[in-house]
Design an enzyme around this catalytic site. Structure first.
Site, PDB file in Angstrom:
ATOM      1  N   ALA A 105     -26.129   7.515  -4.677  1.00 14.55           N
ATOM      2  CA  ALA A 105     -26.232   8.265  -5.935  1.00 14.55           C
ATOM      3  C   ALA A 105     -25.146   7.762  -6.894  1.00 14.55           C
ATOM      4  O   ALA A 105     -24.977   6.565  -7.060  1.00 14.55           O
ATOM      5  CB  ALA A 105     -26.137   9.764  -5.667  1.00 14.55           C
ATOM      6  N   SER A 106     -24.369   8.667  -7.485  1.00 13.32           N
ATOM      7  CA  SER A 106     -23.386   8.260  -8.492  1.00 13.32           C
ATOM      8  C   SER A 106     -22.195   7.501  -7.926  1.00 13.32           C
ATOM      9  O   SER A 106     -21.397   6.937  -8.689  1.00 13.32           O
ATOM     10  CB  SER A 106     -22.880   9.482  -9.264  1.00 13.32           C
ATOM     11  OG  SER A 106     -23.848   9.900 -10.196  1.00 13.32           O
ATOM     12  N   LEU A 107     -22.071   7.460  -6.606  1.00  7.91           N
ATOM     13  CA  LEU A 107     -21.044   6.605  -6.016  1.00  7.91           C
ATOM     14  C   LEU A 107     -21.364   5.124  -6.262  1.00  7.91           C
ATOM     15  O   LEU A 107     -20.531   4.257  -6.007  1.00  7.91           O
ATOM     16  CB  LEU A 107     -20.919   6.900  -4.517  1.00  7.91           C
ATOM     17  CG  LEU A 107     -19.834   6.192  -3.735  1.00  7.91           C
ATOM     18  CD1 LEU A 107     -18.472   6.290  -4.423  1.00  7.91           C
ATOM     19  CD2 LEU A 107     -19.744   6.766  -2.319  1.00  7.91           C
TER      20      LEU A 107
END
Length: 377
Positions: A105-107
């Site tokens: 995801a946003s990682l």
């Protein structure tokens, strides 16, 4: 409120042994050093002790249905603990392992940031170049936002879920078309911080514009392959979801898998082991120079309020030193990655069972690393 597995107050300190002044004067240098070493050693738990404590913590959390996924803890690049819990794919019963590829995801954003910094070092761009220099078709107030603004979530560009284009299978082209219809940013670029996934989609398109390679191909050839991140890929087709790729679920066990095809803001799948390779590369010049990375680890300047976000990382500086971290959250996937510079310890978690208190778990792990006991339940 802190979760039940994190103590709400510090443990009481043991009373120090007071050495009589006369006894102290007759201590030899050797015996004094030995006594000091013994005391210091008692405050620093052995690797085996730390590993056992983290294992007990993670096992308890899994038994309480509070963690499903993989976790890795490293000290100066050396793995102290790695473990996996639960099922990665309920349709097949395939268990999670530390080789299971899970959605970041946003990682993914710190990885996209590296691509931008690589191009900056190669003089393909500067951080103060406007968006319009690389991607035409924006209204002038929107196109005036710079790459620096996109990296630090200070562009004022609305997030694309607000534009009704966040749906299964959404692509960068869909998001670009929606953002090009925006006539004015929500605020003047640089005024304040407001998290924006769309800004990182635009960064992916800028990488493609400059390098000629779509972001997935750029990362594969210039980041993943050189670092030996052989289990890492950027999702662009459902065919990539092979048997060793985790599926997402909600807290009730219902299917909640990631179905987007946008890149830059998310879409990377990886393992805790591959992310440790990325972590260690950031302590060297393997990808970009340390001087270049200093920009990433510096909070942005804003005219209103404050921000702790730099280039793709949240930054915290306190008496213990500086640490940078990022989380990920999409569908049933949750991710966490923290790097503590003073101790050079790393904590990485990838999960697929909905909301997980990653910050609380990390706090407990850090207490174990410091030699502090956790309450047993």
């Amino acid at each position: 409120m802190r979760p039940p597995f994190v103590s709400a107050s510090p443990l009481p300190r043991k009373k120090r042994n007071v050495v009589d002044r006369r006894q102290f004067l007759v201590l030899t240098s050797a015996s004094f050093v030995a006594a000091l070493s013994t005391r210091c050693a008692s405050r620093t738990p052995a690797v085996g002790d730390r590993r056992s404590e983290i294992e007990r913590l993670m096992t308890r959390l899994h038994e309480q249905h509070l963690f499903t996924g993989e976790v890795l803890v490293a000290d100066k690049g050396n793995v102290i603990y790695e473990g996996a819990f639960g099922v990665a794919d309920r349709s097949t019963g395939r268990p999670y392992t530390t080789e299971t590829r899970s959605c970041l995801a946003s990682l993914s954003k710190p990885i996209t940031t590296v691509a931008i910094m690589m191009l900056a070092e190669q003089h393909g761009l500067t951080y103060d170049d406007p968006l319009s220099k690389f991607l035409p078709g924006f209204a002038d107030p929107v196109g005036a936002a710079t790459i620096r603004h996109l990296l630090t979530h200070t562009s004022g560009i609305p997030d694309y879920p607000e534009l009704n284009v966040d749906r299964p299978g959404v692509t960068n082209a869909d998001i670009l078309a929606a953002l090009q219809k925006v006539q004015r940013p929500a605020f003047a670029p640089g005024q304040k911080y407001q998290y924006c996934n769309g800004g990182y989609v635009l960064l992916a398109l800028i990488v493609e514009n400059i390098s000629g390679d779509p972001l997935p191909r750029f990362l594969e050839s210039r980041v993943f392959k050189p670092l030996g991140m052989t289990s890492t890929f950027v999702l662009t087709s459902s065919d990539q979801k092979t048997a060793d790729v985790a599926r997402g679920y909600d807290r009730s066990g219902g299917t909640d898998d990631f179905a987007g095809m946008a890149t830059g803001d998310g879409g990377v799948y990886s393992t805790v082991k591959d992310l440790l390779r990325f972590d260690q590369a950031l302590y060297t010049d393997a990808l970009v120079r340390q001087q270049t990375l200093a920009d990433a680890f510096t909070p942005a300047h804003v005219r209103q309020g404050r921000t702790t976000y730099g280039f793709g990382w949240n930054i915290v500086t306190d008496p213990t030193g500086t640490r940078v971290w990022h989380q990920g959250n999409t569908a049933g996937f949750r991710a966490f990655f923290e790097r503590r510079f003073a101790d050079r310890n790393t904590v990485i978690m990838l999960t697929n069972g909905g909301d997980t208190d990653r910050m609380g778990i990390n706090d407990s792990i850090q207490r174990i690393l410091r030699g502090e006991s956790l309450p047993r339940r």
